[in-house]
Design an enzyme around this catalytic site. Structure first.
Site, mmCIF file in Angstrom:
data_model
loop_
_atom_site.group_PDB
_atom_site.id
_atom_site.type_symbol
_atom_site.label_atom_id
_atom_site.label_comp_id
_atom_site.label_asym_id
_atom_site.label_seq_id
_atom_site.Cartn_x
_atom_site.Cartn_y
_atom_site.Cartn_z
ATOM 1 N N GLY A 65 -19.832 73.710 59.013
ATOM 2 C CA GLY A 65 -19.483 72.963 59.692
ATOM 3 C C GLY A 65 -19.476 71.589 58.849
ATOM 4 O O GLY A 65 -19.307 71.485 58.248
ATOM 5 N N GLU A 66 -20.824 70.548 58.526
ATOM 6 C CA GLU A 66 -20.869 69.474 58.366
ATOM 7 C C GLU A 66 -22.369 69.311 57.910
ATOM 8 O O GLU A 66 -23.564 69.336 58.723
ATOM 9 C CB GLU A 66 -20.740 68.133 59.168
ATOM 10 C CG GLU A 66 -20.535 67.391 58.028
ATOM 11 C CD GLU A 66 -19.945 67.079 56.472
ATOM 12 O OE1 GLU A 66 -18.264 67.605 57.312
ATOM 13 O OE2 GLU A 66 -19.920 66.960 55.608
ATOM 14 N N SER A 67 -22.702 69.925 56.693
ATOM 15 C CA SER A 67 -23.583 69.869 56.604
ATOM 16 C C SER A 67 -25.355 68.746 56.226
ATOM 17 O O SER A 67 -26.196 69.283 56.568
ATOM 18 C CB SER A 67 -24.073 70.440 54.212
ATOM 19 O OG SER A 67 -23.483 69.534 53.873
ATOM 20 N N CYS A 111 -19.951 78.504 54.948
ATOM 21 C CA CYS A 111 -19.497 77.253 53.907
ATOM 22 C C CYS A 111 -20.825 76.147 54.099
ATOM 23 O O CYS A 111 -21.438 75.852 53.126
ATOM 24 C CB CYS A 111 -18.314 76.741 55.004
ATOM 25 S SG CYS A 111 -17.512 75.679 54.159
ATOM 26 N N ARG A 138 -19.589 70.510 46.827
ATOM 27 C CA ARG A 138 -19.742 70.505 47.982
ATOM 28 C C ARG A 138 -18.346 69.233 48.261
ATOM 29 O O ARG A 138 -17.300 68.705 47.206
ATOM 30 C CB ARG A 138 -20.434 69.189 48.943
ATOM 31 C CG ARG A 138 -21.534 69.412 49.935
ATOM 32 C CD ARG A 138 -21.989 68.551 50.171
ATOM 33 N NE ARG A 138 -21.335 67.963 51.315
ATOM 34 C CZ ARG A 138 -22.106 66.747 52.426
ATOM 35 N NH1 ARG A 138 -22.129 66.107 51.425
ATOM 36 N NH2 ARG A 138 -20.825 66.385 52.905
ATOM 37 N N ILE A 159 -12.152 75.950 53.935
ATOM 38 C CA ILE A 159 -12.211 74.506 54.639
ATOM 39 C C ILE A 159 -13.171 73.778 53.972
ATOM 40 O O ILE A 159 -14.003 73.308 54.617
ATOM 41 C CB ILE A 159 -12.038 74.355 56.569
ATOM 42 C CG1 ILE A 159 -11.428 75.579 57.350
ATOM 43 C CG2 ILE A 159 -11.747 72.758 57.101
ATOM 44 C CD1 ILE A 159 -11.816 75.896 57.979
ATOM 45 N N ARG A 160 -12.235 72.962 53.666
ATOM 46 C CA ARG A 160 -13.225 71.603 52.721
ATOM 47 C C ARG A 160 -14.575 71.952 52.308
ATOM 48 O O ARG A 160 -15.835 72.162 52.223
ATOM 49 C CB ARG A 160 -13.839 70.604 53.792
ATOM 50 C CG ARG A 160 -12.813 69.207 54.493
ATOM 51 C CD ARG A 160 -13.535 68.130 55.520
ATOM 52 N NE ARG A 160 -13.388 68.875 56.127
ATOM 53 C CZ ARG A 160 -15.140 69.099 56.664
ATOM 54 N NH1 ARG A 160 -15.761 68.268 55.437
ATOM 55 N NH2 ARG A 160 -15.705 69.544 57.131
ATOM 56 N N HIS A 206 -14.908 80.903 55.204
ATOM 57 C CA HIS A 206 -15.177 81.345 56.735
ATOM 58 C C HIS A 206 -14.726 83.083 57.076
ATOM 59 O O HIS A 206 -13.446 83.004 57.926
ATOM 60 C CB HIS A 206 -14.392 80.168 57.136
ATOM 61 C CG HIS A 206 -14.843 79.472 57.666
ATOM 62 N ND1 HIS A 206 -16.104 78.839 58.348
ATOM 63 C CD2 HIS A 206 -14.415 78.241 56.371
ATOM 64 C CE1 HIS A 206 -16.288 77.263 57.992
ATOM 65 N NE2 HIS A 206 -15.021 77.090 56.845
ATOM 66 N N GLU A 211 -15.570 84.950 59.982
ATOM 67 C CA GLU A 211 -16.311 83.810 61.164
ATOM 68 C C GLU A 211 -14.332 83.753 61.619
ATOM 69 O O GLU A 211 -13.836 83.957 63.036
ATOM 70 C CB GLU A 211 -16.582 83.013 61.563
ATOM 71 C CG GLU A 211 -16.723 82.058 61.751
ATOM 72 C CD GLU A 211 -16.875 81.494 60.310
ATOM 73 O OE1 GLU A 211 -17.091 82.110 59.138
ATOM 74 O OE2 GLU A 211 -16.744 80.044 59.996
HETATM 75 N N1 GLN Z 1 -17.207 69.886 53.644
HETATM 76 C C1 GLN Z 1 -18.319 70.481 54.759
HETATM 77 C C2 GLN Z 1 -19.930 69.633 54.188
HETATM 78 O O1 GLN Z 1 -20.021 69.774 52.883
HETATM 79 C C3 GLN Z 1 -18.617 72.239 55.131
HETATM 80 C C4 GLN Z 1 -17.166 72.614 55.487
HETATM 81 C C5 GLN Z 1 -17.023 74.166 56.051
HETATM 82 O O2 GLN Z 1 -18.490 74.427 56.495
HETATM 83 N N2 GLN Z 1 -16.263 74.227 56.538
HETATM 84 O O3 GLN Z 1 -20.623 70.460 54.923
#
Ligand code: GLN
Length: 199
Positions: free
Chosen positions: A40-42, A72, A99, A130-131, A176, A178
């Site tokens: 997600g977004e940390s 992630c 990150r 993913i990112r 990921h 999942e």
């Molecule tokens: N780029 C996100 C972050 O910095 C992590 C991306 C992800 O969990 N798929 O939190």
């Protein structure tokens, strides 16, 4: 409370494990065998963990040996240090993580690799990034086991890119599991939760 938790629940459900979503401080008293920190977004997750009064309790649980798997953003929450960043969240996993290391263009990509400790280890595991964060340094090499390695660095050059680690009760994955149909990472984690795992 944020990110790809439903996808983890789907795989755990298929494996017959019961899941609870942790959304507030009192949920930590629920009695469970392990914690998954989803992608997600940390930055958002770190903020919500504090606002929802879960941060301290969860950190204590992880430090005291409750099995945890961070994928992630979850890996970012566990990391002991973030490069180019003064933030540290739980800081329980002795690695430095960068990150969004793969840049905008290459933000998402697929690969595959052998993962140490999985059943059917010989069969490669599909890796979805993913990112994704990059594990740039392992601080405690003696006790940290690389689980998966790519032969390409985030800048595209050749090199040993560790994309998953295990340190005691903690698993940190830059990818990921999942988002695939392969449930072996979750199976390995359930093994840790029931005390039947590789050490
Ligand atoms: N780029 C996100 C972050 O910095 C992590 C991306 C992800 O969990 N798929 O939190």
């Amino acid at each position: 409370m944020q990110g790809a938790f439903i996808e983890h629940e789907r795989i755990l459900g298929q494996l017959g494990a019961e899941c609870a979503e942790l959304r507030k401080g009192s949920d930590l008293q629920g009695g469970f065998d392990g914690i998954i920190l989803p992608g997600g977004e940390s930055t958002v997750q770190g903020k919500l963990l504090r606002e929802l009064h879960m941060f301290g309790g969860m950190k204590e649980m992880i430090a005291s040996g409750v099995p945890v798997m961070g994928t992630c953003a979850g890996l970012i929450l566990l990391a002991g240090r973030l490069s180019h960043d003064t933030a540290v969240y739980f800081g329980t996993l002795p690695v430095t993580v960068c990150r969004n290391a793969y840049g905008r263009q290459l933000g998402s990509f697929s690969a595959s690799a052998h993962i140490r400790g999985l059943r059917g280890e010989g069969q490669e595991f599909p890796l979805e990034f993913i990112r994704a964060p990059y594990i740039s340094e392992i601080h405690d090499r003696e006790h940290t086991v690389p689980l998966a390695v790519l032969d390409k660095m985030p800048d595209g050059s050749k090199g040993e890119n560790i994309v998953g680690v295990r340190y005691q009760n903690q698993v940190g994955l830059a990818f990921h599991p999942e988002l695939t149909d392969d449930s072996r990472c979750h199976k390995m984690f359930l093994g840790m939760c029931s005390g039947k795992s590789m050490s």
